[in-house]
Design a protein around this motif. Structure first.
Motif, PDB file in Angstrom:
ATOM      1  N   GLY A 108       0.813  -1.203   0.000  1.00  0.00           N
ATOM      2  CA  GLY A 108       0.000   0.000   0.000  1.00  0.00           C
ATOM      3  C   GLY A 108       0.853   1.262   0.000  1.00  0.00           C
ATOM      4  N   ALA A 109       1.925   1.242   0.796  1.00  0.00           N
ATOM      5  CA  ALA A 109       2.815   2.410   0.872  1.00  0.00           C
ATOM      6  C   ALA A 109       3.485   2.672  -0.476  1.00  0.00           C
ATOM      7  CB  ALA A 109       3.855   2.208   1.962  1.00  0.00           C
ATOM      8  N   ILE A 110       3.880   1.603  -1.162  1.00  0.00           N
ATOM      9  CA  ILE A 110       4.500   1.757  -2.482  1.00  0.00           C
ATOM     10  C   ILE A 110       3.461   2.214  -3.503  1.00  0.00           C
ATOM     11  CG2 ILE A 110       5.555   0.477  -4.402  1.00  0.00           C
ATOM     12  CD1 ILE A 110       6.940  -1.263  -2.225  1.00  0.00           C
ATOM     13  N   SER A 111       2.291   1.616  -3.462  1.00  0.00           N
ATOM     14  CA  SER A 111       1.256   1.916  -4.454  1.00  0.00           C
ATOM     15  C   SER A 111       0.711   3.330  -4.350  1.00  0.00           C
ATOM     16  CB  SER A 111       0.112   0.912  -4.339  1.00  0.00           C
ATOM     17  OG  SER A 111       0.578  -0.377  -4.679  1.00  0.00           O
ATOM     18  N   THR A 112       0.909   3.971  -3.185  1.00  0.00           N
ATOM     19  CA  THR A 112       0.475   5.361  -3.024  1.00  0.00           C
ATOM     20  C   THR A 112       1.670   6.303  -2.931  1.00  0.00           C
ATOM     21  OG1 THR A 112       0.363   5.090  -0.616  1.00  0.00           O
ATOM     22  CG2 THR A 112      -1.663   4.706  -1.862  1.00  0.00           C
ATOM     23  N   ASP A 113       2.892   5.764  -3.051  1.00  0.00           N
ATOM     24  CA  ASP A 113       4.130   6.542  -2.866  1.00  0.00           C
ATOM     25  C   ASP A 113       4.015   7.379  -1.591  1.00  0.00           C
ATOM     26  OD1 ASP A 113       6.695   7.380  -3.292  1.00  0.00           O
ATOM     27  OD2 ASP A 113       6.208   8.785  -4.893  1.00  0.00           O
ATOM     28  N   SER A 114       3.697   6.689  -0.537  1.00  0.00           N
ATOM     29  CA  SER A 114       3.397   7.294   0.753  1.00  0.00           C
ATOM     30  C   SER A 114       4.578   8.089   1.319  1.00  0.00           C
ATOM     31  CB  SER A 114       3.014   6.166   1.719  1.00  0.00           C
ATOM     32  OG  SER A 114       2.767   6.646   3.002  1.00  0.00           O
TER      33      SER A 114
END
Length: 201
Positions: A108-114
């Motif tokens: 999730g962090a990668i997919s949103t470039d958190s």
């Protein structure tokens, strides 16, 4: 747009299972929505039409921590707090620490470039990615080599970082890890009004 309930929820345990779900969804012409920890800050897990939700939280293995190379290889469903705890036992930290650390996942962090509190030093989550494994929309599996520098060619990682699953479902990542700081200092400042604080910033 109006939001819809998912048609079904699938909890894959491997990249191969994700691949089979994506192929099935293609045949049936059904949307697929990847789901990480469920913090939902970006809204990417909401669907505007009936869909298959891919809940990746069971893909939660920490495959390898390489303290010499300063890397960790993990599945997409690994919770940030779990990885941080494992890394702290080896003298390292994760360079990403949003306030959702107890629930947010690597995928999730990668997919949103958190971005988290440490982003000023280590960058966004996407900047910490060295290599990825992902299932593309056509069901093919893409694996990029975990290298820190690329001098030529298209950066395929960049297509997946921040894409919220549109260009592929991230199933595994190799990321940078960082030596634990020798000391940490936390400071708090109190202002009598928002305006005074804003001016100070």
């Amino acid at each position: 747009p109006e939001l819809h309930r998912p048609t079904c929820l699938v909890r894959p345990q491997s990249t191969e299972e994700v691949r089979r779900v994506v192929e099935f969804a293609n045949r049936e012409i059904v949307s697929v929505v990847p789901f990480g920890g469920g913090s939902g800050l970006m809204g990417g897990a909401l669907s505007i039409r009936p869909c298959v939700v891919l809940d990746l939280r069971q893909m939660n293995r920490i495959i390898n921590v390489d303290t010499e190379a300063h890397t960790a290889r993990v599945e997409a469903g690994v919770v940030l707090e779990s990885l941080e705890t494992t890394l702290s036992q080896t003298g390292f930290i994760l360079g990403h620490d949003p306030w959702t650390v107890p629930v947010a996942t690597i995928g999730g962090a990668i997919s949103t470039d958190s971005v988290g509190y440490r982003a000023g030093i280590y960058g966004s989550m996407g900047e910490q990615v060295l290599g990825l494994e992902a299932v593309l929309p056509n069901g093919e599996v893409l694996r990029t080599p975990p290298v820190s520098k690329r001098s030529v060619g298209i950066d395929l990682n960049a297509l997946l970082i921040g894409g919220e699953g549109c260009f592929g479902v991230v199933t595994e990542a190799t990321i940078r890890i960082f030596p634990k700081p020798e000391a940490r200092v936390f400071c708090g400042f109190l202002f009598s009004s928002f305006e005074q604080g804003f001016v100070a910033i």
